[in-house]
Write a protein that holds these residues in place. Structure first.
Motif, short mmCIF file in Angstrom:
data_model
loop_
_atom_site.label_atom_id
_atom_site.label_comp_id
_atom_site.label_asym_id
_atom_site.label_seq_id
_atom_site.Cartn_x
_atom_site.Cartn_y
_atom_site.Cartn_z
N ASP A 118 1.52 5.59 -0.93
CA ASP A 118 0.92 6.92 -1.02
C ASP A 118 1.90 7.83 -1.76
OD1 ASP A 118 -1.16 8.82 -0.39
OD2 ASP A 118 0.30 9.75 0.92
N GLN A 119 1.53 8.21 -2.96
CA GLN A 119 2.42 8.91 -3.87
C GLN A 119 2.07 10.39 -3.96
OE1 GLN A 119 1.74 7.82 -7.97
NE2 GLN A 119 3.81 8.37 -8.60
N CYS A 120 3.09 11.24 -3.98
CA CYS A 120 2.88 12.67 -4.22
C CYS A 120 3.97 13.13 -5.19
CB CYS A 120 2.97 13.44 -2.91
SG CYS A 120 2.82 15.22 -3.13
N ILE A 153 0.88 -1.17 0.00
CA ILE A 153 0.00 0.00 0.00
C ILE A 153 0.91 1.22 0.00
CG2 ILE A 153 -1.73 1.32 1.29
CD1 ILE A 153 -2.88 -1.29 2.31
N ASN A 156 -3.38 7.38 -2.76
CA ASN A 156 -3.17 6.02 -2.25
C ASN A 156 -3.19 5.03 -3.41
OD1 ASN A 156 -5.45 6.51 0.60
ND2 ASN A 156 -3.33 7.15 0.37
N THR A 197 7.43 12.11 -3.46
CA THR A 197 7.58 11.38 -2.20
C THR A 197 6.61 10.22 -2.21
OG1 THR A 197 6.00 12.84 -1.07
CG2 THR A 197 8.32 13.36 -0.83
N LEU A 198 7.05 9.14 -1.59
CA LEU A 198 6.25 7.92 -1.53
C LEU A 198 6.36 7.36 -0.12
CD1 LEU A 198 4.85 6.22 -3.89
CD2 LEU A 198 6.83 4.73 -3.76
N ARG A 199 5.21 7.12 0.49
CA ARG A 199 5.17 6.26 1.67
C ARG A 199 4.75 4.89 1.18
NH1 ARG A 199 1.17 10.47 4.13
NH2 ARG A 199 2.59 11.95 5.10
N PHE A 200 5.31 3.82 1.70
CA PHE A 200 4.86 2.51 1.24
C PHE A 200 5.07 1.49 2.33
CE2 PHE A 200 9.21 1.18 -0.06
CZ PHE A 200 9.81 2.44 -0.15
#
Lengths: 102, 102, 102, 102
Positions: free
Chosen positions: B6-8, B4, B44, B74-77
């Motif tokens: 979350d890309q910006c 999963i 997401n 930026t990416l949360r993963f």
């Protein structure tokens, strides 16, 4: 496509000490032959897109294999088409400005 | 390995309005057939690791092809091996706790 | 100075389930009277800079008080001086572009 | 509450070269008397919560005053209650593990 990235891997569910997992990711980057630089809240990585992201994936695989049931990572990553720029170039272009004033 | 993310994506050097570039990334996700959800500071994305990261790469390629000379993303993963969890599960597990108190 | 932020709080050292800590942060935002929207990898927050960052600090205080010995958070945050823009505006400006093509 | 943070400020709407804005943020940190370390994709900052976040706010104010109409920043930030830990401690705890194997 070249990329400069900054990776921060946070293993969740293995207690408060995470340095052994960060060290394992450093070894992944060494084995991948990628330029990288550890700092206090992540690791700068530089290289061809597919090689950098293969290493990022390998970090998750290795940290899970060490027993972490959950990982929450963050990655900053930049690409540019106007010119080549290395990690060292980025730092130097800021430091040159600061020196000029000193 | 499911992820999963979350890309910006922030295109640099194309002025202050970035919505057309974000819209182009949404189309990349639709074409990739990936579950995704736009929010006010990113998107997401959920799916198999290689498919998600192929789409992230495609976003950079498309945004550059639209004329952006530089992109800072930026990416949360997150990945987990203890159980399956969808984007909807994550939101629901928080909302269930909030409902219980109401 | 108005800010639109996207917060993701990861408590470390309390096991794999983090939803009760995320729910506690949602309550902090409600009590602060800040516009916010939970998503699958964080929470959008909108408001006056000092109020938003006071709430971010309060989240860390509350999550520590619940027993988390360590917290690793990430925040995206944007400010602009050219015009006012709400969280809803940001999403709508992308969706309007996507609708036009449909 | 002490915090270790990692800040990355991206000015939007001022062209592709951002080093003068990053240099201005470095000066903000020097003037604030905060320990900090520039790297290729951000700056580590260490100090008391309120001082660190006052500097982060000052960076946005200064970068806007230099002409940037829009700024998109990212911040990682960690707090812990179990023990004191400096930026240098974090790097050393990883390097010690790597040395042990060499």
């Amino acid at each position: 496509m070249n990329v400069i990235a900054d990776q921060c891997v946070v293993p969740v569910g293995v207690g408060v000490s995470v340095s052994e997992y960060v060290a394992a990711c450093e070894r992944v980057l060494v084995e991948a032959g990628l330029s990288h630089q550890l700092h206090a809240y992540g690791t700068n990585i530089e290289g061809e897109w597919d090689e950098v992201f293969a290493a990022v994936k390998r970090c998750h695989e290795v940290v899970h294999s060490m027993g972490a049931p959950r990982i929450s990572s963050t990655l900053r990553f930049g690409t540019r088409t106007d010119r080549d720029q290395s990690m060292a170039d980025k730092v130097e272009s800021v430091e040159r400005r600061l020196d000029r004033e000193a």
